[in-house]
Design a protein around this motif. Structure first.
Motif, mmCIF file in Angstrom:
data_model
loop_
_atom_site.group_PDB
_atom_site.id
_atom_site.type_symbol
_atom_site.label_atom_id
_atom_site.label_comp_id
_atom_site.label_asym_id
_atom_site.label_seq_id
_atom_site.Cartn_x
_atom_site.Cartn_y
_atom_site.Cartn_z
ATOM 1 N N ALA A 136 0.823 -1.202 0.000
ATOM 2 C CA ALA A 136 0.000 0.000 0.000
ATOM 3 C C ALA A 136 0.856 1.251 0.000
ATOM 4 C CB ALA A 136 -0.905 0.003 1.233
ATOM 5 N N PRO A 137 0.354 2.334 -0.621
ATOM 6 C CA PRO A 137 1.082 3.610 -0.570
ATOM 7 C C PRO A 137 1.150 4.140 0.865
ATOM 8 C CG PRO A 137 -0.627 3.642 -2.259
ATOM 9 C CD PRO A 137 -0.832 2.402 -1.451
ATOM 10 N N VAL A 138 2.128 4.988 1.124
ATOM 11 C CA VAL A 138 2.306 5.581 2.443
ATOM 12 C C VAL A 138 1.634 6.948 2.461
ATOM 13 C CG1 VAL A 138 3.991 6.431 4.121
ATOM 14 C CG2 VAL A 138 4.468 4.352 2.806
ATOM 15 N N LEU A 139 0.838 7.208 3.481
ATOM 16 C CA LEU A 139 0.245 8.526 3.693
ATOM 17 C C LEU A 139 1.148 9.314 4.636
ATOM 18 C CD1 LEU A 139 -2.123 6.945 2.443
ATOM 19 C CD2 LEU A 139 -3.636 8.333 3.830
ATOM 20 N N ILE A 140 0.886 10.580 4.761
ATOM 21 C CA ILE A 140 1.766 11.461 5.511
ATOM 22 C C ILE A 140 1.813 11.129 7.006
ATOM 23 C CG2 ILE A 140 0.031 13.261 5.872
ATOM 24 C CD1 ILE A 140 3.530 14.185 4.944
ATOM 25 N N MET A 141 0.682 10.677 7.560
ATOM 26 C CA MET A 141 0.657 10.334 8.979
ATOM 27 C C MET A 141 -0.494 9.366 9.266
ATOM 28 S SD MET A 141 -0.700 13.912 10.600
ATOM 29 C CE MET A 141 -0.156 15.076 9.379
ATOM 30 N N GLU A 142 -0.439 8.772 10.426
ATOM 31 C CA GLU A 142 -1.434 7.786 10.841
ATOM 32 C C GLU A 142 -2.850 8.367 10.859
ATOM 33 O OE1 GLU A 142 -2.343 5.140 14.831
ATOM 34 O OE2 GLU A 142 -0.283 5.775 14.444
ATOM 35 N N SER A 143 -2.991 9.615 11.269
ATOM 36 C CA SER A 143 -4.326 10.227 11.339
ATOM 37 C C SER A 143 -4.979 10.326 9.957
ATOM 38 C CB SER A 143 -4.261 11.602 12.006
ATOM 39 O OG SER A 143 -3.453 12.482 11.247
ATOM 40 N N ALA A 144 -4.177 10.441 8.898
ATOM 41 C CA ALA A 144 -4.737 10.486 7.541
ATOM 42 C C ALA A 144 -5.356 9.146 7.173
ATOM 43 C CB ALA A 144 -3.658 10.871 6.531
ATOM 44 N N VAL A 145 -4.714 8.069 7.581
ATOM 45 C CA VAL A 145 -5.270 6.732 7.334
ATOM 46 C C VAL A 145 -6.566 6.569 8.136
ATOM 47 C CG1 VAL A 145 -4.891 4.244 7.601
ATOM 48 C CG2 VAL A 145 -3.032 5.720 6.783
ATOM 49 N N SER A 146 -6.542 6.960 9.387
ATOM 50 C CA SER A 146 -7.741 6.852 10.242
ATOM 51 C C SER A 146 -8.894 7.655 9.667
ATOM 52 C CB SER A 146 -7.435 7.338 11.660
ATOM 53 O OG SER A 146 -6.445 6.545 12.246
ATOM 54 N N ARG A 147 -8.597 8.855 9.212
ATOM 55 C CA ARG A 147 -9.626 9.736 8.638
ATOM 56 C C ARG A 147 -10.254 9.100 7.403
ATOM 57 N NH1 ARG A 147 -10.693 15.390 8.016
ATOM 58 N NH2 ARG A 147 -11.151 15.943 5.869
ATOM 59 N N ASN A 148 -9.418 8.607 6.492
ATOM 60 C CA ASN A 148 -9.918 7.997 5.262
ATOM 61 C C ASN A 148 -10.691 6.715 5.545
ATOM 62 O OD1 ASN A 148 -8.963 9.134 2.406
ATOM 63 N ND2 ASN A 148 -7.569 9.796 4.009
ATOM 64 N N THR A 149 -10.189 5.912 6.448
ATOM 65 C CA THR A 149 -10.886 4.675 6.806
ATOM 66 C C THR A 149 -12.262 4.998 7.374
ATOM 67 O OG1 THR A 149 -8.785 3.556 7.220
ATOM 68 C CG2 THR A 149 -10.759 2.575 8.197
ATOM 69 N N ALA A 150 -12.341 5.993 8.246
ATOM 70 C CA ALA A 150 -13.624 6.379 8.830
ATOM 71 C C ALA A 150 -14.593 6.889 7.762
ATOM 72 C CB ALA A 150 -13.421 7.436 9.911
ATOM 73 N N LEU A 151 -14.095 7.674 6.816
ATOM 74 C CA LEU A 151 -14.952 8.168 5.725
ATOM 75 C C LEU A 151 -15.491 7.016 4.883
ATOM 76 C CD1 LEU A 151 -12.921 11.283 4.535
ATOM 77 C CD2 LEU A 151 -15.170 11.303 5.636
ATOM 78 N N MET A 152 -14.634 6.043 4.581
ATOM 79 C CA MET A 152 -15.057 4.898 3.775
ATOM 80 C C MET A 152 -16.030 4.009 4.550
ATOM 81 S SD MET A 152 -13.721 5.271 0.791
ATOM 82 C CE MET A 152 -14.051 7.016 1.059
ATOM 83 N N GLU A 153 -15.765 3.778 5.833
ATOM 84 C CA GLU A 153 -16.668 2.966 6.650
ATOM 85 C C GLU A 153 -18.047 3.619 6.758
ATOM 86 O OE1 GLU A 153 -14.418 2.599 10.257
ATOM 87 O OE2 GLU A 153 -13.384 0.781 9.560
ATOM 88 N N ASP A 154 -18.068 4.929 6.936
ATOM 89 C CA ASP A 154 -19.340 5.653 7.003
ATOM 90 C C ASP A 154 -20.114 5.495 5.697
ATOM 91 O OD1 ASP A 154 -21.165 7.900 8.154
ATOM 92 O OD2 ASP A 154 -20.520 8.686 6.195
ATOM 93 N N ALA A 155 -19.436 5.678 4.575
ATOM 94 C CA ALA A 155 -20.098 5.583 3.275
ATOM 95 C C ALA A 155 -20.632 4.178 3.019
ATOM 96 C CB ALA A 155 -19.138 6.005 2.158
ATOM 97 N N LYS B 215 -19.061 15.418 1.211
ATOM 98 C CA LYS B 215 -18.678 16.825 1.377
ATOM 99 C C LYS B 215 -17.302 17.033 2.007
ATOM 100 C CE LYS B 215 -23.292 18.744 1.760
ATOM 101 N NZ LYS B 215 -24.172 19.637 2.478
ATOM 102 N N THR B 216 -16.673 15.986 2.466
ATOM 103 C CA THR B 216 -15.425 16.109 3.214
ATOM 104 C C THR B 216 -14.224 15.796 2.341
ATOM 105 O OG1 THR B 216 -16.596 15.415 5.215
ATOM 106 C CG2 THR B 216 -14.194 15.297 5.260
ATOM 107 N N GLU B 217 -13.208 16.620 2.419
ATOM 108 C CA GLU B 217 -11.960 16.331 1.710
ATOM 109 C C GLU B 217 -11.235 15.223 2.459
ATOM 110 O OE1 GLU B 217 -9.978 20.190 1.421
ATOM 111 O OE2 GLU B 217 -10.602 20.255 -0.668
ATOM 112 N N SER B 218 -10.873 14.184 1.737
ATOM 113 C CA SER B 218 -10.256 13.027 2.383
ATOM 114 C C SER B 218 -8.745 13.155 2.518
ATOM 115 C CB SER B 218 -10.576 11.756 1.602
ATOM 116 O OG SER B 218 -9.948 11.779 0.337
ATOM 117 N N PHE B 219 -8.095 13.837 1.600
ATOM 118 C CA PHE B 219 -6.639 13.942 1.578
ATOM 119 C C PHE B 219 -5.998 12.556 1.631
ATOM 120 C CE2 PHE B 219 -7.903 18.098 3.303
ATOM 121 C CZ PHE B 219 -7.313 18.913 2.359
#
Length: 189
Positions: free
Chosen positions: A35-54, A92-96
């Motif tokens: 998997a690609p590396v994101l800038i920090m752990e919180s970015a992974v958590s944020r994206n995972t939460a957005l995907m789980e919600d969707a 509506k949320t930017e995932s970054f």
């Protein structure tokens, strides 16, 4: 300026989605590879939460695995989802991050409304064979830049660059551009 939401006419949404998945597979391989590396752990958590919600609210995963276990907390495989609706946070949320939502529309008016239905507005792209129609739509989209028949990641160093709404303050380029609200529209006929 990475593309996070893709609006596609309902008449071609399935064929388009298939091509996006085909392209992701060619670029990143089958889910399960490094998997690609994101800038920090919180970015992974944020994206995972957005995907789980969707997904919890009915989005379909076309590519990737929302629950994938990675070898590092800063890694995340790309995820492509479809059937995204306004009640999903990713709408509506930017995932970054390496996630993209495909949203279908029926009319041009609906597409513009969806494009503007966010508090962000850095860049957008429009793909259309009719340049006149694309220019008219570009003028109605609330972003700092619109690229016609080119990707959102498409800066022109000589043109002002900056967003609208909550996407940035002022314009890169200095001088009066910093204090004005300009809009850059580029096109590739």
């Amino acid at each position: 300026m990475s593309t996070e939401r893709i609006l596609v006419h309902e008449s071609i949404k399935d064929a388009f989605a298939a091509r996006v998945v085909e392209t992701a597979t060619a670029m990143y391989g089958r889910p399960g590879q490094d998997a690609p590396v994101l800038i920090m752990e919180s970015a992974v958590s944020r994206n995972t939460a957005l995907m789980e919600d969707a997904v919890g609210k009915g989005a379909r995963v076309l590519y990737g695995d929302v629950a994938a276990a990675e070898d590092s907390k800063t890694r995340m495989r790309p995820i492509i989802i479809a059937d995204v609706t306004p009640d999903m946070k990713v709408y509506k949320t930017e995932s970054f991050g390496p996630t993209v939502a495909i949203i279908s529309f029926k009319t041009e008016e609906e597409a513009v409304a969806v494009a503007n239905d966010t508090e962000y507005g850095l860049a957008a792209a429009i793909f259309d064979k009719d340049l006149r129609r694309a220019m008219a739509v570009a003028n109605r989209i609330e972003t700092g830049a619109v690229h016609i028949n080119a990707m959102t990641v498409h800066d022109e160093a000589a043109l002002p660059h900056g967003g609208t709404k909550e996407s940035g303050y002022g314009r890169f380029g200095g001088g009066f551009d910093e204090w004005t609200r300009t809009k850059t529209i580029t096109f590739d006929a």
